[in-house]
Design an enzyme around this catalytic site. Structure first.
Site, mmCIF file in Angstrom:
data_model
loop_
_atom_site.group_PDB
_atom_site.id
_atom_site.type_symbol
_atom_site.label_atom_id
_atom_site.label_comp_id
_atom_site.label_asym_id
_atom_site.label_seq_id
_atom_site.Cartn_x
_atom_site.Cartn_y
_atom_site.Cartn_z
ATOM 1 N N ASP A 130 0.708 -1.167 -0.006
ATOM 2 C CA ASP A 130 -0.065 -0.005 -0.015
ATOM 3 C C ASP A 130 1.018 1.348 -0.080
ATOM 4 O OD1 ASP A 130 1.050 -0.238 2.824
ATOM 5 O OD2 ASP A 130 -1.035 -0.278 3.374
ATOM 6 N N GLU A 131 2.240 0.946 0.459
ATOM 7 C CA GLU A 131 3.115 2.290 0.487
ATOM 8 C C GLU A 131 3.252 2.720 -0.679
ATOM 9 O OE1 GLU A 131 6.251 2.362 3.309
ATOM 10 O OE2 GLU A 131 5.529 0.379 4.127
#
Ligand SMILES: NC(=O)c1ccc[n+]([C@@H]2O[C@H](COP(=O)([O-])OP(=O)(O)OC[C@H]3O[C@@H](n4cnc5c(N)ncnc54)[C@H](O)[C@@H]3O)[C@@H](O)[C@H]2O)c1
Length: 329
Positions: A130-131
Site C-alpha cells: 500500500d506504500e
C-alpha cells in the site's frame, strides 16, 4: 492452482514468503515449491525448518539480481507460476541505503520478469505494498483504490512502485500474464523484529524501552499474514492477467494503539513507551479500498485483536526462533 506442478517463490525464507511456503505445502499436496532466497539478514532458516523436511520443497540460495543464476533456476525447475516476495522491505534501511533497494526491488524484479518471459510462465505475480500510493490525512476516511496515483514517499516505496510499473509493462509489451497485489501492513509468525509488532513484543518481554516515532499517531491497516497468503492464492486462481488488487486488513490502528495493545497483552505498562525523533518523510496514514478483491470472494478472516493475541502467543511459544537470530541484528 490444483494443476500447477511447480511454483517458484522468491524471498521464501523471509516473513511473508515463509508463511506462503507453509500455506502452499499444506494446501496443495501435489505441488513442488521452489524457494529462491539469497538469505539476507531478514531471512531466518528456522522459518522454513518444517518445509525443509518436506520432499516437495526446494531451497535455492540465489540472488534475484543474478541473471545467470536465475536463468539456471528457471531452466532446472520450469515453474508454471512465479510469486516474487524477494525484496529489501524496511523503510528505515531504505533511508540509509537507497541504492540497495533500487538494485534488489527494481533490477531484481526486472531479472525475474525477463526470465518469466523467456520461459513462458503461466503467471508472474508481484507482491507489492500500500506504500506505493503515499499517504492520506489521519483525520480522513479516504482510501486508495487500484487506480489511485502512485506517490511513494520513501525510497522503499518508490522502488516498489517502480517494480509495479515494470511488471505492468511486461504485460502490455510482451503479453506476460502478470498480476500484482498491494497489501497493507502484515503481522504474524516469523516476522523479523525490526518491524513494529515483533519489536514491541521482544522489547516488552525484556523490559526495554519501546521507541515510537514522533507522536505515534501514524495509522496503518493491519493484515494477518495468513489472510494475505489466501489473497495471493485467490488472485493466482481467479485474478485477471494485467490487473492490480489491493489487500487491506480492515484493521486501521495508530502506532501508539498497537504498542499499547502489545504492552497490555504482556502485562506491561505504558511506561516503556519512548517517543523518538520522527522518521524522515514518515507517512501519516495508509488506507486501502479492497473492493476489487472482495468481488473475487476474499475477506480478511482474522481481526486485529485476535491476530495480535495469536502473534504474541507465537513469539512466547517460539523463543528459539528469535533467540537464534544473529546477535548483530
Ligand atoms: N511486511 C509487510 O508488512 C509487507 C506489506 C506489503 C507488502 N510487503 C512486501 O512483501 C514482500 C515480503 O515482505 P517481508 O515482510 O516478508 O520481507 P522480509 O524482509 O521479511 O523478507 C524478504 C526476503 O527476501 C529475501 N531477499 C532480499 N533480497 C534478495 C535478493 N536480492 N535475492 C533473493 N532474495 C532476497 C530476504 O533474504 C528475505 O528472506 C516484499 O516484497 C514486501 O515489499 C510486505
Amino acid at each position: 492452482m490444483k494443476d500447477v506442478r511447480t511454483i517458484l517463490v522468491t524471498g521464501g525464507v523471509g516473513f511473508i514468503g515463509s508463511n506462503f511456503v507453509r500455506y502452499l505445502l499444506q494446501n496443495y499436496p501435489d505441488m513442488r515449491v521452489v524457494a529462491v532466497d539469497c538469505l539476507t539478514y531478514a531471512a531466518h532458516l528456522e522459518s522454513v525448518r518444517d518445509a525443509l523436511a518436506c520432499p516437495r520443497f526446494v531451497l535455492e540460495r540465489v540472488d534475484i539480481t543474478d541473471a545467470v543464476a536465475i536463468e539456471r533456476v528457471f531452466a532446472d525447475y520450469a515453474p508454471q507460476v512465479v510469486v516474487n516476495f524477494a525484496a529489501e522491505s524496511h523503510v528505515d534501511r531504505s533511508i540509509e541505503h537507497p541504492d540497495l533497494f533500487v538494485k534488489t526491488n527494481v533490477s531484481g524484479t526486472g531479472v525475474l520478469l525477463s526470465a518469466a518471459c523467456r520461459h513462458g510462465v503461466r503467471r508472474y505475480h508481484q507482491i507489492s505494498t500500500d506504500e506505493v500510493y503515499g499517504d492520506l490525512p489521519v483525520d480522513s476516511d479516504d482510501r486508495f483504490g487500484e487506480t489511485s496515483p502512485l506517490r511513494p514517499s520513501s525510497p522503499y516505496a518508490a522502488s516498489k512502485a517502480a517494480a509495479d510499473l515494470l511488471t505492468l509493462s511486461y504485460y502490455r509489451t510482451y503479453g506476460l500474464p502478470v498480476s500484482i497485489t498491494r497489501a497493507s501492513n502484515n503481522y504474524g509468525p516469523c516476522q523479523y523484529p525490526e518491524k513494529l509488532i515483533p519489536l514491541c513484543i521482544l522489547h516488552a518481554l525484556a523490559g526495554e524501552p519501546i521507541p515510537v516515532y514522533g507522536d505515534g499517531r501514524n495509522v496503518r491497516d493491519w493484515l494477518w499474514v495468513e489472510d494475505h497468503c489466501r489473497a495471493v492464492d485467490l488472485v493466482l486462481q481467479k485474478g485477471a492477467a494485467g490487473e492490480v488488487y489491493n489487500v487491506g486488513g480492515d484493521s486501521e490502528r495508530d502506532n501508539l494503539a498497537v504498542v499499547r495493545s502489545v504492552l497490555r497483552a504482556l502485562g506491561r505498562t505504558d511506561d516503556l513507551i519512548r517517543h523518538v525523533a520522527d522518521r524522515k518523510g514518515h507517512d501519516r496514514r495508509y488506507g486501502l479500498d479492497s473492493g476489487k478483491l472482495h468481488a473475487l470472494g476474499w475477506r480478511p478472516t482474522v481481526g486485529f485483536d485476535q491476530g495480535l493475541a495469536n502473534t504474541v502467543r507465537w513469539y512466547l511459544q517460539n523463543r528459539q526462533w528469535w533467540q537464534s537470530l544473529p546477535a548483530d541484528r
